[in-house]
Design an enzyme around this catalytic site. Sequence first.
Site, PDB file in Angstrom:
ATOM      1  N   HIS A 145     -53.684  74.046 103.537  1.00 44.93           N
ATOM      2  CA  HIS A 145     -52.385  74.211 102.884  1.00 44.93           C
ATOM      3  C   HIS A 145     -52.490  75.238 101.766  1.00 44.93           C
ATOM      4  O   HIS A 145     -52.964  74.952 100.662  1.00 44.93           O
ATOM      5  CB  HIS A 145     -51.914  72.865 102.335  1.00 44.93           C
ATOM      6  CG  HIS A 145     -50.615  72.947 101.577  1.00 44.93           C
ATOM      7  ND1 HIS A 145     -50.282  72.089 100.556  1.00 44.93           N
ATOM      8  CD2 HIS A 145     -49.562  73.802 101.690  1.00 44.93           C
ATOM      9  CE1 HIS A 145     -49.107  72.406 100.078  1.00 44.93           C
ATOM     10  NE2 HIS A 145     -48.646  73.448 100.751  1.00 44.93           N
ATOM     11  N   GLU A 157     -55.470  73.418  99.868  1.00 47.39           N
ATOM     12  CA  GLU A 157     -55.873  72.055 100.200  1.00 47.39           C
ATOM     13  C   GLU A 157     -56.469  72.039 101.612  1.00 47.39           C
ATOM     14  O   GLU A 157     -55.821  72.476 102.564  1.00 47.39           O
ATOM     15  CB  GLU A 157     -54.678  71.106 100.136  1.00 47.39           C
ATOM     16  CG  GLU A 157     -54.125  70.910  98.735  1.00 47.39           C
ATOM     17  CD  GLU A 157     -52.920  69.984  98.702  1.00 47.39           C
ATOM     18  OE1 GLU A 157     -52.934  69.013  97.928  1.00 47.39           O
ATOM     19  OE2 GLU A 157     -51.961  70.244  99.460  1.00 47.39           O
ATOM     20  N   ASN A 196     -48.646  67.300  96.088  1.00 50.52           N
ATOM     21  CA  ASN A 196     -47.289  66.760  96.137  1.00 50.52           C
ATOM     22  C   ASN A 196     -47.255  65.257  95.892  1.00 50.52           C
ATOM     23  O   ASN A 196     -46.257  64.722  95.396  1.00 50.52           O
ATOM     24  CB  ASN A 196     -46.637  67.101  97.475  1.00 50.52           C
ATOM     25  CG  ASN A 196     -46.262  68.568  97.570  1.00 50.52           C
ATOM     26  OD1 ASN A 196     -45.935  69.196  96.575  1.00 50.52           O
ATOM     27  ND2 ASN A 196     -46.337  69.132  98.761  1.00 50.52           N
TER      28      ASN A 196
END
Length: 654
Positions: A145, A157, A196
């Site tokens: 990510h 990530e 997140n």
Amino acid sequence: MTLELEDIDRVTVLGAGSMGHGITEVVALGGYDVTMRDIKEEIVEDGYDDIKWSLEKLAEKGLVDQDPDEVLDRVDTAVDLEAAVEDADLVIEAAPEKLDLKRDIYGDLEEYAPDHTIFASNTSSLPITQIAEATERPEQVVGTHFFNPPVKMDLVEVIYGEETTDETAELAYEFVEDIDKTPIYVRKDVRGFVVNTVLGPFGDEAAWMASEGVADVEAIDAAMVHQRGYPMGPFELSDMTGIDIGYDVAKEAGREVAPIVEEKVEAGDLGQKTGKGYYDYEDGEGTTYEPGDGEGVDTLRIEARIINRAAYLVREEVATPEAIDTGMRLGTGFPEGPCRRADKIGLDVVLEKLQDLHEEYGAERYEPDPWLVEKVEAGETGEDAGSGFFDYGGGEDGTRDYTTINHELHDNGLLEIELDRPARMNALNDDLMQETVHLLNNVDVDEVRAVTFEGAGDRAFSAGADITGFSGIAPHEVEVTEFFQTVNDFPRPTLAKIDGFCLGGGHELALACDLRVATEDSEFGFPEIDLGLIPGGGGTQRAMRMLPEARAKELVFRGNRISAERAHKWGLINCAVDSEDFEEICEEFVDDLVNGPPIALKKAKQVMNKGADENMEAGLEMESQAFGLLLTTDDMEEGAMAFMGDREPEFEGK
């Protein structure tokens, strides 16, 4: 076939949109041949043009040292999927966030890509496990990510699916490092991954507070920015990303949404993209809060929930505290990681806040994570207790673990200290200064012959003080000069190894050292005046003692940067050298210091530092006393014998 990093010759990126062409550019800058593919030729052409434009801008600003045309030569384009992946060793998929679409793509990849190919998804929210189910080789599927825009954002990530092997994840991790990005492991395929997951309560809890009327939107934003040091407030961030985005994520996860968010979405006021959200961007100025606003806002209520989510990730072994903090600093611009901040606040304080909120509202979102409860019950409440998210040591020998500096004491007596905040260009914050002071105050001085300071990364020695690190500190609480004075007074010679920016507080650290060697590309200056400040770590005084008055005042008054060549001419540094010769020259300085007579060097430093603040007569008296004392040392005798015997002396500090 087990793939190694050196086996990756060709990379394919699926997608030429903002993320796809950004990742392609990063991979090409990393030295890899890369094919960028999308479903239409015009999309691919637009993506290629965006890469070309970006590379030219980066080169113009001096942010890359590669020729844009040479980087572009490593980029091929394609529309046909089979042709794009037929010889790919690594495929990075950056398709739109639709699970069915991604699964279709991976089904085709199964047919077209070589058996050894690693499949990496740039998804920001979809489960890696479900994507991998579309292939017959889920063990070779991993999440990578990237954050938007990939060229600027340092974090990636690296996410395990349920079937992802360690070999696959480790290869992805090594690849990310090789293209000059910072990876963190996400070892379980949880919703939101790391960043997140932890970021969610930042906006969510702020929305509940505003909905309940305990504080208004601007007060909350002001408090989080000016008191707690976040780069922007939660409502300001929501307006920038789109209020509907957070709303959709919450609904998809089955979480209750705060009334103020419901109201904005129903009214179509979704933030900057609609001209109005929590702030007015059409007829108004957007945010209008100022320093001093937001007094009395319960910021701990927001931070406690953030920390609680971090505790969940640690308990579930999704990520380590180090990975969480790195992710939040690099991925969101948090001033420090939530785990480190929790240890400073005190886990017991955080737990009590959550318990009080849970008792008052009964909502699941306030239920303390079991990991947090166990830590507090064990007395591991953070920094003051010696252990929390991190282990701070603090044994009887004075040792402890540091989070912002690296250090090593070599057998020859050289103590190397590295400022380890490269993502912030090694800016000085409270943690870094306290840890450096602790190290210098607790190291066995008798084992040290000399100390060097340098900055991690390849951009800066230190670009100054991290202003966000001082948010919420009252004027009478500012004690930054202790750090610089401790360096200045350390009883062994100190050398600043400067490669890159040396500005503000970083410049003051260099001036607090005894010697300074810099690469020719380094820059020096005191930019504080442009912030309405002055150097606060001794810079004004040390500059006045080292430079002619006019030069010192020019540095401080104008706030301009000067080159290493000019700094050398002015007398700020000992020498400016070519980067290829930098380490060799530094080693020559260090060699003289660690092999020199320890007692004589200590006395020389004391006499010169103290004598500079005295009149000539007092300075000469100090020098005479030190000279007489040194005549009685074994080192003096060894020096004399070595001189007469035409050999190198071996000083022992006696």
